[in-house]
Enzyme design. Structure first.
Site, PDB file in Angstrom:
ATOM      1  N   SER A   1       0.826  -1.221   0.000  1.00  0.00           N
ATOM      2  CA  SER A   1       0.000   0.000   0.000  1.00  0.00           C
ATOM      3  C   SER A   1       0.853   1.261   0.000  1.00  0.00           C
ATOM      4  O   SER A   1       0.342   2.343  -0.231  1.00  0.00           O
ATOM      5  CB  SER A   1      -0.913   0.001   1.215  1.00  0.00           C
TER       6      SER A   1
ATOM      7  N   HIS B   1      -3.147  -2.815  -5.755  1.00  0.00           N
ATOM      8  CA  HIS B   1      -3.435  -2.354  -4.386  1.00  0.00           C
ATOM      9  C   HIS B   1      -4.936  -2.420  -4.115  1.00  0.00           C
ATOM     10  O   HIS B   1      -5.702  -1.609  -4.628  1.00  0.00           O
ATOM     11  CB  HIS B   1      -2.920  -0.910  -4.196  1.00  0.00           C
TER      12      HIS B   1
ATOM     13  N   GLU C   1      -6.310  -0.206  -7.218  1.00  0.00           N
ATOM     14  CA  GLU C   1      -5.291   0.627  -7.874  1.00  0.00           C
ATOM     15  C   GLU C   1      -4.280  -0.322  -8.524  1.00  0.00           C
ATOM     16  O   GLU C   1      -3.709  -1.170  -7.840  1.00  0.00           O
ATOM     17  CB  GLU C   1      -4.573   1.523  -6.864  1.00  0.00           C
TER      18      GLU C   1
ATOM     19  N   ASN D   1      -3.925   6.633  -0.907  1.00  0.00           N
ATOM     20  CA  ASN D   1      -3.215   6.898   0.354  1.00  0.00           C
ATOM     21  C   ASN D   1      -2.487   8.238   0.316  1.00  0.00           C
ATOM     22  O   ASN D   1      -2.267   8.863   1.348  1.00  0.00           O
ATOM     23  CB  ASN D   1      -2.258   5.752   0.666  1.00  0.00           C
TER      24      ASN D   1
END
Ligand code: T1G
Length: 708
Positions: free
Chosen positions: A430, A451, A463, A501
């Site tokens: 991540s 991800h 992702e 993120n």
């Protein structure tokens, strides 16, 4: 255009709809005009025609509703009401047709497509996974405006109808049959013949007498005006609780149902068309329609040049049977229906992972989303191993081991040694750059990031992160496989934190800083649920886990410096052996995994006294604009390929409020100039981390937008 063709069998006219050059049947003004001509001017008037069957010529779609493109052309509420009235008149005329009309439904029967079927005398659906019946309009910020709010409650009862209408749900054919939405359930191969037989039967025997469905409870609550008052009150409370008041469409639909049931269909239809007009030009509907078209466009975009071949994937390997690995394994088996080999260092861990993966299938069986036969077949796809047996036949291997570069290097090397040369290898990291993990690989051109978000079976976003050395075929393979897992996939650049993120990082940091300043936990969370997020940042930290958040925060601070410096709060809590929901000790209290109120004992641990009378708008702006500014900076660096991907990534990845369209649509809606003004204000009051990024300042200066 000729969207319709007619054949006559034993005096029954079979009207087949197949919009040329379109993947779905949809009701645009042109199609409506043609329908009127063939149905009313020809078939209804033709004495040789005793009954009519409406069927689709499309492989998996009956009718997908009104043409959504049309809604974007509506300039004012009056125009919207007028457009909707045309739809109502068409459907009412079908309902009033003196000849029996049978809807033969295979595939998606949604919106005005279902409203047309509800106006028919008889409905037959195929017992097929592609056949779904629903009224999804509120998901577009509008309401069922062609009689759906009138005919569905009259057919299946107010409670069942509201359950579908207020959530914009679709039901699979077996459930629709059980609810009474359709009268017969047949195998696709005999749909047409069954429909002709039903039409002949109805032509001979006349319309069926329909009785109120359900037992005592239904007669008290669905078919009794006093009971219905309770139903409406509860429905309203549930809608407000779920929507936070941000989505006006469900309440408008409730008003249309209530008016129609209590004051008659004509009154109900008037409310439908007036509310439709009002909603169709609302900012919420426009944003939700944008989200619809963005997600459908993403269904066809592999993130690489069109025509790039993808490798077929029939067998996958998942390395690491923890929560993420097990989630990937279970979701791949149930959604993509591929063989899944789950590996970990010892069989005990593998067993635990397989149990978690199977729990996903158990849940689907329990909710009747799977038949027993499907369940058995998919469970058999899931196997485990403590060594590398079975990996030699894998088409794709996804590693989901501990978030440590050295561990990942070791595991990737072992994977490379056992998988076929053409297999694609992916990491579910991540935060760690893909290029770093791919260092030292023999064939790194087949390596990239995939991800997933936790919990994998429920979070819709994936992702896909190629590094500079990744072959486009590997990207296409990963994207297409992600879609087979039911994910909305965006391709993002190999930058720390990727997209989701990255924009989340300053937002979570700001929550920590607000806490350090004494802003109470519930105030921080309420500020963002009021903004439209499903949960606030503090609750999100409890969900993610303080260990994972601290690690991620550290990677982002290292990569981006002081601007993304995390507050010290999480480290203090980890030192107090708090990890969040996963160990039942977080910012909130947990009992048997169930979230309770704020855990007040957190405050002394981080050395603060919660303040009273906090300015909630300030809290909201600090959190929201920290994310908006980062989104503007990250897209200017090319982290995502388009604003569309950025907005869909934020909505599906972290629940950014869909009615705002996503962070970039929000900046457009209020203007970059306004965003810069707010950020400048925050910078003066709270520090340089709020300095508006250059890209945003340039947009404000030039008056540019993300979407034209
Ligand atoms: N209008 C316009 N375009 C539509 C459409 C529609 N209703 N449905 C699909 N498309 C386009 C879509 O944009 C894509 O276009 C292509 O068709 C294939 O779609 C009065 C007011 C039917 C289950 O909300 O849920 O009726 O990208 O990739 O995965 O009460 O599409 O190829 O150019 O999604 O097989 C209510 C929306 C309308 C249904 C098929 N109806 N559609 O899924 O294909 S409001 C809906 C879907 C209404 C009345 C009201 C799905 C699908 P392109 P796709 P798919």
């Amino acid at each position: 255009m000729t969207a319709f063709s007619v054949s006559i069998e034993q005096g029954v006219a079979i009207l087949s709809m197949d919009l040329p050059g379109e993947p779905v049947n949809k009701l645009s003004p042109g199609v409506v005009a043609e329908f009127k001509d063939v149905f009313f001017e020809r078939l209804q008037r033709d004495d040789a025609v005793r009954a009519i069957v409406i069927i689709s010529g499309k492989p998996d779609v009956f009718i997908a509703g009104a043409d959504i493109d049309q809604f974007l052309t509506i300039r004012n509420a009056e125009e919207g009401t007028a457009m909707d009235q045309l739809g109502q008149e068409l459907i009412n005329r079908v309902a009033a047709c003196p000849k029996p009309v049978v809807a033969a439904i295979h595939g998606a029967c949604l919106g005005a497509g279902l409203e047309l079927a509800l106006a028919c005398t008889w409905r037959i659906a195929t017992d097929h996974p592609k056949t779904q019946l629903g009224l999804p309009e509120v998901q577009l910020g509008i309401l069922p405006g062609a009689g759906g709010c009138q005919r569905l409650p009259r057919l299946i009862g107010v409670r069942a109808a509201l359950d579908i209408i207020l959530a914009g749900k679709s039901e699979r054919a077996p459930k629709a049959f059980k609810l009474g939405m359709v009268d017969e359930l047949v195998h696709p191969a005999i749909l047409r013949d069954t429909a002709v037989r039903a039409a002949l039967r109805l032509a001979a025997a006349g319309r069926p007498r329909r009785h109120h469905r359900g037992g005592l409870q239904a007669s008290l609550l669905d078919w009794n005006p006093l009971g219905r008052r309770i139903v409406y009150r509860q429905a309203r409370a549930t809608v407000l609780q779920k929507t936070g008041g941000h989505y006006p469409a469900p309440l408008a639909a409730l008003k249309a149902v209530q008016t129609g049931m209590e004051r008659g269909m004509e009154a109900g239809l008037r409310v439908e068309r007036e509310e439709f007009g009002r909603l169709a030009v609302s900012a919420v509907a426009r944003q939700l329609i944008n989200v619809f078209f963005a997600t459908t466009a993403l269904k066809k975009d592999d993130g690489v040049p069109a025509g790039t071949p993808a490798k077929p994937v029939q067998r996958i390997g998942v390395v690491g049977s923890g929560f993420m690995g097990a989630g990937i394994a279970g979701t791949a088996a149930v959604q993509a229906e591929v063989e899944v080999r789950l590996k970990d260092t010892d069989l005990a861990r593998v067993g635990k992972g397989l149990k978690l993966a199977r729990a996903i299938l158990d849940g689907r069986l329990k909710r009747r989303r799977l038949t027993r036969y499907q369940y058995e077949r998919m469970t058999a796809l899931l196997t485990g191993t403590g060594n590398w047996t079975g990996f030699g036949r894998a088409d794709l291997v996804i590693e989901a081991v501990f978030e440590d570069l050295e561990v990942k290097h070791q595991v990737i090397a072992e994977i490379e040694a056992v998988v076929p040369a053409e297999a694609v290898i992916a990491s579910n990291t991540s935060t760690i750059p893909i290029a770093r993990i791919g260092e030292g690989m023999r064939h790194r051109e087949r390596f990239l990031g995939m991800h997933y978000f936790s919990p994998v079976d429920r979070m819709p976003l994936l992702e896909v992160i190629p590094a500079e050395f990744t072959d486009p075929t590997a990207v296409a393979t990963a994207v297409q496989f992600g879609r087979r897992m039911g994910k909305t996939v965006i391709v993002v650049a190999d930058r720390p934190g990727f997209w989701v993120n990255r924009i989340l990082s300053p937002y979570l940091n700001e929550a920590g800083l607000l806490l350090e300043e004494g802003v109470p936990i519930e105030v921080i969370d309420r500020a963002m649920t009021d903004f439209g997020f499903p949960v606030g940042p503090v609750t999100l930290l409890d969900e993610v886990g303080f260990d994972v958040a601290t690690k991620g925060g550290g990677v982002m601070h290292q990569a981006f410096g002081d601007r993304l410096r995390p507050s010290g709060v999480l480290q203090q809590l980890v030192a107090d052996e708090r990890l969040g929901r996963k160990n039942g000790r977080g910012f909130y209290l947990y009992e048997d995994g169930k979230k309770g109120g704020v855990d007040e004992s957190v405050y002394p641990i981080v050395g603060i006294k919660p303040l009273a009378g906090t300015d909630e708008l300030m809290v909201r702006n600090r959190l929201a604009y920290a994310m908006l500014n980062e989104a503007a900076l990250a897209i200017s660096e090319g982290v995502v390929r388009s604003p569309r991907d950025g907005d869909i990534g934020a909505i599906f990845g972290i629940g950014f409020p869909p009615f705002r369209g996503g962070p970039l649509r929000m900046i457009d809606a209020e203007s970059a100039k306004q965003a810069v003004n707010v950020l400048e204000g925050l910078r003066l009051a709270h520090g340089d981390r709020f300095e508006p990024c250059e890209a945003l300042v340039a947009m404000a200066r030039d008056g540019t937008r993300y979407y034209v």
